[in-house]
Every structure is written in structure tokens, then in C-alpha cells.
Scaffold this motif. Structure first.
Motif, PDB file in Angstrom:
ATOM      1  N   ASP A 275       0.911  -1.158   0.064  1.00 40.79           N
ATOM      2  CA  ASP A 275      -0.046   0.106  -0.020  1.00 40.79           C
ATOM      3  C   ASP A 275       0.938   0.993  -0.007  1.00 40.79           C
ATOM      4  O   ASP A 275       2.183   1.172   0.338  1.00 40.79           O
ATOM      5  N   VAL A 276       0.218   2.635  -0.263  1.00 46.12           N
ATOM      6  CA  VAL A 276       1.044   3.566  -0.364  1.00 46.12           C
ATOM      7  C   VAL A 276       0.118   4.784  -0.015  1.00 46.12           C
ATOM      8  O   VAL A 276      -1.091   4.709  -0.102  1.00 46.12           O
ATOM      9  N   ALA A 277       0.777   5.490   0.936  1.00 44.75           N
ATOM     10  CA  ALA A 277      -0.187   7.044   1.264  1.00 44.75           C
ATOM     11  C   ALA A 277       0.537   8.191   0.950  1.00 44.75           C
ATOM     12  O   ALA A 277       1.999   8.019   0.909  1.00 44.75           O
TER      13      ALA A 277
ATOM     14  N   CYS B  44      -7.590  -6.081  -6.964  1.00 43.08           N
ATOM     15  CA  CYS B  44      -7.045  -5.763  -5.702  1.00 43.08           C
ATOM     16  C   CYS B  44      -7.210  -4.365  -5.452  1.00 43.08           C
ATOM     17  O   CYS B  44      -8.542  -4.093  -5.119  1.00 43.08           O
ATOM     18  N   GLY B  45      -6.511  -3.446  -5.108  1.00 44.03           N
ATOM     19  CA  GLY B  45      -6.580  -2.132  -4.635  1.00 44.03           C
ATOM     20  C   GLY B  45      -7.465  -1.379  -5.582  1.00 44.03           C
ATOM     21  O   GLY B  45      -7.323  -1.810  -6.776  1.00 44.03           O
ATOM     22  N   ALA B  46      -7.994  -0.188  -5.187  1.00 44.07           N
ATOM     23  CA  ALA B  46      -8.617   0.439  -6.049  1.00 44.07           C
ATOM     24  C   ALA B  46      -8.978   2.122  -5.635  1.00 44.07           C
ATOM     25  O   ALA B  46      -8.556   2.353  -4.354  1.00 44.07           O
ATOM     26  N   ASP B  47      -8.893   2.972  -6.651  1.00 43.43           N
ATOM     27  CA  ASP B  47      -9.041   4.505  -6.135  1.00 43.43           C
ATOM     28  C   ASP B  47      -9.735   5.065  -7.231  1.00 43.43           C
ATOM     29  O   ASP B  47      -9.671   4.702  -8.416  1.00 43.43           O
ATOM     30  N   PHE B  48     -10.380   6.126  -7.047  1.00 36.94           N
ATOM     31  CA  PHE B  48     -11.080   7.093  -8.174  1.00 36.94           C
ATOM     32  C   PHE B  48     -10.093   7.949  -8.672  1.00 36.94           C
ATOM     33  O   PHE B  48      -9.303   8.440  -7.693  1.00 36.94           O
ATOM     34  N   VAL B  49      -9.901   8.365  -9.890  1.00 36.93           N
ATOM     35  CA  VAL B  49      -9.293   9.450 -10.306  1.00 36.93           C
ATOM     36  C   VAL B  49      -9.942  10.831 -10.520  1.00 36.93           C
ATOM     37  O   VAL B  49     -11.239  10.389 -11.112  1.00 36.93           O
TER      38      VAL B  49
ATOM     39  N   THR C  43       2.800  -4.133 -19.001  1.00 42.11           N
ATOM     40  CA  THR C  43       3.996  -3.470 -18.816  1.00 42.11           C
ATOM     41  C   THR C  43       4.915  -3.747 -17.677  1.00 42.11           C
ATOM     42  O   THR C  43       5.943  -3.836 -17.602  1.00 42.11           O
ATOM     43  N   TYR C  44       4.084  -3.618 -16.663  1.00 43.84           N
ATOM     44  CA  TYR C  44       4.852  -3.577 -15.425  1.00 43.84           C
ATOM     45  C   TYR C  44       4.567  -4.753 -14.355  1.00 43.84           C
ATOM     46  O   TYR C  44       4.859  -4.843 -13.206  1.00 43.84           O
ATOM     47  N   GLY C  45       3.914  -5.788 -14.758  1.00 46.55           N
ATOM     48  CA  GLY C  45       3.637  -6.984 -14.147  1.00 46.55           C
ATOM     49  C   GLY C  45       2.529  -6.812 -13.389  1.00 46.55           C
ATOM     50  O   GLY C  45       1.298  -5.817 -13.631  1.00 46.55           O
ATOM     51  N   ARG C  46       2.376  -7.479 -12.255  1.00 42.56           N
ATOM     52  CA  ARG C  46       0.949  -7.548 -11.245  1.00 42.56           C
ATOM     53  C   ARG C  46       0.916  -5.993 -10.492  1.00 42.56           C
ATOM     54  O   ARG C  46       1.995  -5.537 -10.091  1.00 42.56           O
ATOM     55  N   ILE C  47      -0.165  -5.407 -10.399  1.00 38.19           N
ATOM     56  CA  ILE C  47      -0.392  -4.291  -9.867  1.00 38.19           C
ATOM     57  C   ILE C  47      -1.303  -4.362  -8.649  1.00 38.19           C
ATOM     58  O   ILE C  47      -2.333  -5.006  -8.855  1.00 38.19           O
ATOM     59  N   ARG C  48      -0.915  -4.050  -7.637  1.00 32.38           N
ATOM     60  CA  ARG C  48      -1.717  -4.337  -6.337  1.00 32.38           C
ATOM     61  C   ARG C  48      -2.328  -2.975  -6.012  1.00 32.38           C
ATOM     62  O   ARG C  48      -3.684  -3.074  -5.908  1.00 32.38           O
ATOM     63  N   THR C  49      -1.926  -1.651  -5.781  1.00 26.59           N
ATOM     64  CA  THR C  49      -2.533  -0.824  -5.581  1.00 26.59           C
ATOM     65  C   THR C  49      -2.452   0.568  -6.228  1.00 26.59           C
ATOM     66  O   THR C  49      -1.322   1.092  -6.508  1.00 26.59           O
ATOM     67  N   PRO C  50      -3.534   1.170  -6.857  1.00 33.58           N
ATOM     68  CA  PRO C  50      -3.620   2.473  -7.258  1.00 33.58           C
ATOM     69  C   PRO C  50      -4.023   3.445  -6.054  1.00 33.58           C
ATOM     70  O   PRO C  50      -5.017   3.119  -5.473  1.00 33.58           O
ATOM     71  N   LEU C  51      -3.434   4.625  -6.035  1.00 40.48           N
ATOM     72  CA  LEU C  51      -3.804   5.633  -5.206  1.00 40.48           C
ATOM     73  C   LEU C  51      -3.827   7.104  -5.870  1.00 40.48           C
ATOM     74  O   LEU C  51      -2.458   7.383  -6.102  1.00 40.48           O
ATOM     75  N   LEU C  52      -4.845   8.007  -5.774  1.00 38.77           N
ATOM     76  CA  LEU C  52      -4.702   9.301  -6.029  1.00 38.77           C
ATOM     77  C   LEU C  52      -3.982   9.969  -5.100  1.00 38.77           C
ATOM     78  O   LEU C  52      -4.554  10.227  -3.876  1.00 38.77           O
ATOM     79  N   GLY C  53      -2.936  10.736  -5.248  1.00 37.63           N
ATOM     80  CA  GLY C  53      -2.072  11.525  -4.239  1.00 37.63           C
ATOM     81  C   GLY C  53      -2.780  12.745  -4.041  1.00 37.63           C
ATOM     82  O   GLY C  53      -3.587  13.342  -4.553  1.00 37.63           O
TER      83      GLY C  53
ATOM     84  N   GLY D  50      -2.401  15.163  -7.014  1.00 42.19           N
ATOM     85  CA  GLY D  50      -3.516  15.262  -8.002  1.00 42.19           C
ATOM     86  C   GLY D  50      -2.743  14.223  -8.933  1.00 42.19           C
ATOM     87  O   GLY D  50      -3.431  13.556 -10.146  1.00 42.19           O
ATOM     88  N   ALA D  51      -1.314  13.210  -8.713  1.00 34.45           N
ATOM     89  CA  ALA D  51      -0.970  12.236  -9.356  1.00 34.45           C
ATOM     90  C   ALA D  51      -1.355  10.890  -8.923  1.00 34.45           C
ATOM     91  O   ALA D  51      -1.978  10.863  -7.777  1.00 34.45           O
ATOM     92  N   LEU D  52      -1.442   9.887  -9.722  1.00 34.84           N
ATOM     93  CA  LEU D  52      -1.833   8.473  -9.487  1.00 34.84           C
ATOM     94  C   LEU D  52      -0.521   8.076  -9.179  1.00 34.84           C
ATOM     95  O   LEU D  52       0.505   7.804  -9.879  1.00 34.84           O
ATOM     96  N   TYR D  53      -0.666   7.037  -7.883  1.00 32.87           N
ATOM     97  CA  TYR D  53       0.798   6.500  -7.485  1.00 32.87           C
ATOM     98  C   TYR D  53       0.321   4.828  -7.527  1.00 32.87           C
ATOM     99  O   TYR D  53      -0.933   4.561  -7.153  1.00 32.87           O
ATOM    100  N   VAL D  54       1.099   3.884  -7.965  1.00 30.28           N
ATOM    101  CA  VAL D  54       0.849   2.644  -8.335  1.00 30.28           C
ATOM    102  C   VAL D  54       1.828   1.820  -7.657  1.00 30.28           C
ATOM    103  O   VAL D  54       2.978   2.105  -7.810  1.00 30.28           O
ATOM    104  N   THR D  55       1.664   0.600  -6.844  1.00 26.79           N
ATOM    105  CA  THR D  55       2.815  -0.133  -6.329  1.00 26.79           C
ATOM    106  C   THR D  55       2.634  -1.587  -7.162  1.00 26.79           C
ATOM    107  O   THR D  55       1.530  -1.916  -7.511  1.00 26.79           O
ATOM    108  N   THR D  56       3.685  -2.089  -7.790  1.00 28.43           N
ATOM    109  CA  THR D  56       3.740  -3.300  -8.484  1.00 28.43           C
ATOM    110  C   THR D  56       3.765  -4.516  -7.307  1.00 28.43           C
ATOM    111  O   THR D  56       4.217  -3.985  -6.206  1.00 28.43           O
ATOM    112  N   ASP D  57       3.546  -5.748  -7.694  1.00 24.72           N
ATOM    113  CA  ASP D  57       3.618  -6.675  -6.778  1.00 24.72           C
ATOM    114  C   ASP D  57       4.209  -7.911  -7.575  1.00 24.72           C
ATOM    115  O   ASP D  57       3.440  -8.917  -7.724  1.00 24.72           O
ATOM    116  N   ASN D  58       5.638  -7.948  -7.982  1.00 23.00           N
ATOM    117  CA  ASN D  58       5.943  -9.052  -8.555  1.00 23.00           C
ATOM    118  C   ASN D  58       7.097  -9.830  -8.025  1.00 23.00           C
ATOM    119  O   ASN D  58       7.320 -11.047  -7.999  1.00 23.00           O
TER     120      ASN D  58
END
Length: 406
Positions: free
Chosen positions: A68-70, A321-326, A371-381, A384-392
């Protein structure tokens, strides 16, 4: 992973800019039906602005299963890793591993250091929350722990240990451990849990497994207005909803008060659900022999009060997995869209919803597709940018920053 400095500065590497001119719909991988893309209620999808191209940058590399990311009001990013560790990325790009006591962490299979969120009043109280497996007093469980972090982003200190305890865990395998934490618009802390692959848990309101909890972030007790507030069982009083399999995502829709949850399913369905207080989300894998029957529907609409899914994957599943609104200027056709991390088919699923929270259109974000493999978490910062964690795994995971081009 405690103490030290990962690097003196993290380079922001531009890793993808695709001027795709994407129109917003397309076939899903694995032969899945693109539900909603061809039947557009009220012309909503047809009138959506075009999707902008996206610029994808690497903020931090060398991570191992970041969960996760905050983002703090000062722009600092905080990311955790399932096997243990909290890393802050300061506004100047410096990455710093926080000193944090994770000596009791239970990390096995899908369970470990999982959900992470900051208090809405973080600028004043420096308080954050994690959901994690814990091994103590000869037993294992999942707990929500409250921490504070010092102004210099060097140390995290436990201040409510636990805030919420007694969330069951599958000690043998760590399977279906949940566990996402997010704040509702009214300030209640929401906790999405897994059913631990125990068939009786989802429909049993006397356990915290396979549920969405709604708690007071100051006390860990039931938040005011909970749907089962008058139940004699103190466990049941913590519940917002039940009948869940493995809640991996919670997203609050800006300006609406709507809360959506994301579940990983069996081979039958992954699901996105609109949260209804007291709702039964229809998973009942309690086999006749007391086993875990995964052949049953993800949502059995014959169960009392069963709430149908807003979106379901069908067979095959994609491991949502994780989700967020843009939202915000520059996002064009992505404005208001729910983005969902995809682990099995490796990318981001985009869901356009109407005002009532029903599906209008679905498509995949082209810049992250395969492109980046498994995506676990998107978070709108907060920026205003979107932050994403991969999970490979294997120490090759990334924290990505995504912005619209132009």
C-alpha cells in the motif's frame, strides 16, 4: 529493512509515454466479456471526454511486494512491504526507511504488512494506521495498529497496539488475510478483511473475518451509526457488511459518500461492490462437510439481503486488488473513473460508473497493460498524481507515479 537510507535520491525515470489516443473501450484479456462497453446507459460513455496519454515514472525501485501507499499533506509518500518495512519518499526525492518495530509481524503467503492509510488529521496528529499479521502470546491474528511518525520521517511509533484485534488469520498458509484500511467521508475507519479460507466465516456475524468493519479511529470501537449497533455481540457491532470472501480494495467516490469494495474471487468471479450498511455480499462457501466449497457463486442472490455486484469478472478471473477514483484537472476521460489493480492479468482496470454507482463502461489503461507486471494498489495522491505499486516479488517491485500528458 529498519533504520538506514535506501538511497540519497530517487531518480524519476520516465518509463512510458504512450500517445495512444485511446477511445475508452476494448477487449479484456482472457476472452472476458467487456461488460458495459457496448450497452451505454444514457449515452454516458459515448459523451465522455477522450482519454489523455499518460506519463509513467519510477519513484522508487528495489521494493519487495509493496502492499500500500499513502501521501502526506507535505507531499511525502509512505509505502509498506508485505514482508515488513516502511519507506518514506520525501518531496525532494530522498528515500528513507523508517525505524519501526515490526518484530511481531506474521508474514506468510498472502498475509503480512498489508493495508496502510493516514489519519485525515495527519498534519496535526501525525497518526497512521496499518493492518498486519501479528504473532504474539503463542497465537497469530490480524490487527489494525495505530502509529505516529516523527516530523523528520525517521521513526514510526505504535500508539494503539492494537486499535482493532482478534481478526482471524489462516495460520497454516496466510490465505485470504485481507486487509485494506481507508477512511470513510464521515471519518470512520473502514477495514476490509478476508475470510481466511474458512467456509463458515463470511456469513457468521460473530467473527471479523470476511467482513468490512467500520470503527472509531480514536478508540477502535464501533463507529456511531453502525448497522448492527444494538447487537449484543461486541464483534457484530463493529461490522458494516458481511458475506465477503477477500476484501482487497476500498475506494471512496469523491463528493458522493459512496464506498466501493473490491474482492478477489474463485474461478467464478472477482467483484466490485457498492457498500450498503448491513449488506450481505452473498459468499457462502461453508460446505456440507464443514469444508471450504469454492464452487459456489461469489454472490448467492438467494441469501437474505444479498447485494448484487456492480462489476464481476466472470470466468476467468483477473485477481482484482486495490482501487481508487481518479479526479482533477487534466485527467480528461479518466476523471471520475474507478481504477482497480489487476494481479493476474497485470494492469489497471478502469470502471466508469453512473451517479447511482452502476457500471457504464469498462476498459483497461493502455500504458500499464502487460508492462509492469502485477499491479496491487493505485492511489490518487494529494498532489493529483496517481501512485501505483507493483507486486512481482524478488526485490524488483516499483512505486510508480502517473500523470496525464499535457
Amino acid at each position: 529493512m529498519l533504520g538506514g537510507v535506501r538511497s540519497t535520491r530517487v531518480l524519476l525515470l520516465v518509463t512510458a509515454v504512450l500517445l495512444s489516443g485511446c477511445g475508452g473501450t476494448g477487449d479484456l484479456p482472457g476472452g472476458q466479456e467487456d461488460k458495459g462497453a457496448t450497452d451505454v446507459p444514457d449515452g454516458a460513455a459515448a459523451t465522455a471526454p477522450p482519454l489523455p496519454a499518460l506519463r509513467v515514472e519510477t519513484v522508487l525501485d528495489g521494493l519487495d511486494h509493496p502492499w500500500d501507499v499513502a501521501q502526506a499533506p507535505d507531499g511525502t509518500l509512505l509505502v509498506d512491504e508485505r514482508g515488513g518495512g516502511l519507506t518514506a519518499v520525501l518531496p525532494d526525492g530522498t528515500a528513507r526507511e523508517l525505524d519501526a518495530d515490526l518484530g511481531d509481524l506474521f508474514a506468510d503467503g498472502e498475509t503480512g504488512l498489508m493495508g496502510l492509510t493516514l489519519d485525515p488529521a495527519f498534519a496535526d496528529n501525525r497518526r497512521l494506521y496499518t493492518c498486519q499479521g501479528v504473532e504474539e502470546d503463542g497465537g497469530v491474528e490480524i490487527q489494525v495498529v495505530a502509529w505516529t511518525v516523527d516530523p523528520g520521517w525517521t521513526r514510526a511509533t505504535r500508539v494503539a497496539d492494537p486499535l482493532v484485534g482478534d481478526i482471524p488469520v489462516n495460520e497454516r498458509s496466510g490465505r485470504h488475510g485481507g486487509c485494506r484500511v481507508r477512511f470513510a467521508p464521515d471519518g470512520a475507519l473502514l477495514v476490509g478483511t478476508g475470510d481466511n479460507a474458512v467456509g463458515s466465516n463470511p456469513q457468521d456475524r460473530g467473527t471479523l473475518a470476511g467482513k468490512v468493519l467500520r470503527v472509531d479511529a480514536a478508540t477502535g470501537g464501533p463507529a456511531p451509526g453502525n448497522p448492527f449497533a444494538d447487537d449484543p455481540d461486541p464483534v457484530t457491532r463493529l461490522l458494516l457488511s458481511y458475506g465477503h470472501r477477500n476484501v482487497q480494495g476500498i475506494a471512496v467516490r469523491p463528493g458522493s459518500g459512496q464506498v466501493f469494495t473490491v474482492e478477489q474471487g474463485t474461478d467464478r468471479d472477482d467483484e466490485v461492490d457498492l457498500s450498503v450498511p448491513g449488506g450481505n455480499y452473498g459468499y457462502d462457501p461453508d460446505g456440507a462437510d464443514g469444508g471450504y466449497d469454492e464452487s459456489v457463486p461469489m454472490t448467492d442472490l438467494d441469501l437474505p439481503g444479498a447485494v448484487p455486484a456492480v462489476w464481476s469478472s466472470g470466468d476467468p478471473t483477473i485477481a482484482t486488488c486495490g482501487a481508487d477514483f481518479v479526479s482533477g484537472p487534466g485527467w480528461g476521460g479518466y476523471d471520475g473513473v474507478l481504477l482497480v489493480g489487476v494481479l493476474k492479468d497485470t494492469g489497471l482496470l478502469a470502471l466508469r460508473l453512473d451517479d447511482a454507482g452502476q457500471l457504464v463502461e469498462q476498459f483497461r489503461v493502455p500504458e500499464l497493460e502487460g508492462t509492469y507486471g502485477r499491479i496491487r494498489t493505485p492511489l490518487l495522491g494529494t498532489d493529483g498524481a496517481l501512485y501505483v505499486t507493483t507486486d512481482n516479488g524478488g526485490g524488483d517491485d516499483l512505486l510508480l507515479r502517473i500523470r496525464p500528458v499535457g
